[in-house]
Design an enzyme around this catalytic site. Structure first.
Site, PDB file in Angstrom:
ATOM      1  N   HIS A  82       4.540   4.591   2.511  1.00 47.81           N
ATOM      2  CA  HIS A  82       4.717   3.338   3.239  1.00 47.81           C
ATOM      3  C   HIS A  82       5.914   3.447   4.181  1.00 47.81           C
ATOM      4  O   HIS A  82       6.977   3.903   3.779  1.00 47.81           O
ATOM      5  CB  HIS A  82       4.939   2.205   2.239  1.00 47.81           C
ATOM      6  CG  HIS A  82       4.701   0.845   2.816  1.00 47.81           C
ATOM      7  ND1 HIS A  82       5.556   0.269   3.727  1.00 47.81           N
ATOM      8  CD2 HIS A  82       3.710  -0.057   2.628  1.00 47.81           C
ATOM      9  CE1 HIS A  82       5.094  -0.928   4.055  1.00 47.81           C
ATOM     10  NE2 HIS A  82       3.976  -1.151   3.403  1.00 47.81           N
ATOM     11  N   GLY A 171      20.409   1.955   4.958  1.00 48.59           N
ATOM     12  CA  GLY A 171      19.620   1.742   6.167  1.00 48.59           C
ATOM     13  C   GLY A 171      19.828   0.337   6.688  1.00 48.59           C
ATOM     14  O   GLY A 171      20.963  -0.143   6.769  1.00 48.59           O
TER      15      GLY A 171
END
Lengths: 299, 299
Positions: A82, A171
């Site tokens: 994903h 991130g």
């Protein structure tokens, strides 16, 4: 609970179930919060949690869960099918009860600010987006974790909150508000997926169709039939019956008829009431007339 | 509440609001009981209470309320437009959740026995009736309070519990179990009530129509239209959509069409789901998919 918001945060962990458990425990057994569901996918290496609760309580718990993700997930080592850009990847807020879409937008910004202060760059998306090119999650996520350092140097991809460059191990995260999605599929009297796809393209918004419909054709192998698979992105504006009748109208062109429909996952009661009012011509109906609603009212 | 029964006892008092309050206080703020509604009618000199709750708790509270009615209502002095035979006139039990019609019949007999022991003759009616001629409440009540002493001498009108003659001031009470009624009206494109009445006679059970439909034609003066007014006495067997489509079929004979419908009062969610499944052809739908049902589940 007087006011209810739903939240469906996605975390980039699906194999290390101890970490999943640490995340889920931010929501389990907490006052004012109800954990509805969570599931982990090993191939995607990703977990999705569904919870509802009082907005303030949900906010606190979600921020807590992001801290857990920050402590235990390192995207530099993350692999999965994903696409992903953050340890906690996306946090949508969905208005449920006595809580408007505007309230959900405001809540998403509060959460975004709190996460920014933790050192995570935040992109507001969907109805919370600060510009139209940032509404679509896929557009924000394009380039994924690895591409973010370069992408965030572009003026149109500055973060809305937090640092101007990705967190080293976490991130970035997308936070936003959206209406509940209703997944609604219509099965056709043909196995030709090209017909289902052509119908979907007419019915959906980008094809000049209904404003809040996304859709595509799907072939169901086990039943050997083609299906128009739709997401209704705002059932208060585009009802189930409108999507169904529009499919019927387009299907006529191919001499094809509707053989059945299905609703996948959860659907707000109001979405069903709208359609039953249409098909039965019911006048002046109020949800208060549904016995079960009376029973669940606060005493 | 795990198991829920509804009870709609009727009391022969509607003018003396102090007595009404004493009766209602048997149900208000009691653990395991939820008072949904109560209303008093002065002309009828009658009050109707609607409550739901755990079967055992409801039983205790209802018996308590009958004691209050016995202490404060004297039918020898009661006048009102509504026919009546007892201080507490009728006590229907209606299965709602994890409680079957058979359970409701058993509960009605337990309550009947308890009331009999208080010295009140009890007639079991509807699904609890001990013989088919005793199913209909109107048949039991015929002759009213004043006629009961003579009527109860007949072998076919012996009480099911309690004394073999009416209580001096209380009279007698009917106790029974029935399914929830759904009041469903269909408006026609005509003001001719004779047409509505003719349709009602075809659609209803006694006219060779649907098993669980009662109905008649009604003229709505303020809208100048005729209506087929129906009671669905078991929505699990005769759904709303079946009644509506049957009215449509019969209306064709008169060149009349359906211009709208209405649901009066409460309706179980399942009755609506049945019809939406029919009109939209929804396959494999579960009430668990309704968001609000998820929210109201016990945590």
């Amino acid at each position: 609970m007087e006011r209810i918001v739903e939240c469906v945060p996605n975390y980039s962990v699906g194999q290390d179930l101890e970490v999943v458990e640490k995340i889920v425990s931010c929501f389990r057994g907490k006052e004012g919060i109800k954990l509805l569901d969570y599931s982990s996918d090993k191939d995607h290496n990703r977990s999705v949690v569904t919870l509802v609760g009082e907005p303030e309580k949900v906010k606190v718990a979600v921020v807590e869960s992001v801290k857990v993700a920050m402590a235990h997930i390192d995207l530099r080592e993350h692999k999965g099918e994903h696409p992903r850009m953050g340890a906690c990847d996306v946090i949508p807020f969905i208005p449920i009860k006595n809580f408007t879409l505007e309230d959900a937008v405001a809540l998403s910004k509060e959460v975004g600010q709190a996460l920014g202060e933790l050192g995570v760059p935040v992109f507001l998306y969907e109805r919370s987006a600060s510009a139209s090119h940032r509404e679509n999650l896929a557009a924000i996520r394009k380039g994924q974790f690895e591409g973010m350092p370069e992408k965030m140097k572009l003026p149109e991809w500055q973060s809305d909150f937090g640092p101007k460059a990705p967190h080293e191990s976490f991130g970035v995260v997308a936070v936003g508000a959206r209406m509940p999605l209703v997944a609604f599929n219509v099965n056709l009297s043909t196995a030709d997926v090209a017909i289902a796809d052509a119908i979907a393209k007419k019915v959906r918004h980008i094809g000049g169709g209904l404003r809040y419909v996304k859709g595509m054709g799907v072939y169901l192998k086990e039943r050997n039939l083609a299906q128009v698979s739709m997401n209704l992105t705002d059932y208060t504006k585009t009802s189930l019956y409108r999507a169904l009748e529009m499919v019927r109208i387009e299907a006529k062109r191919y001499g094809v008829s509707v053989v059945g429909t299905e609703i996948i996952g959860l659907v707000p009661q109001k979405a069903l009431i709208d359609s039953i009012e249409y098909y039965m011509g019911i006048e002046n109906f109020s949800p208060d007339q549904i016995l079960e609603n009376k029973l669940s009212e606060e005493a």
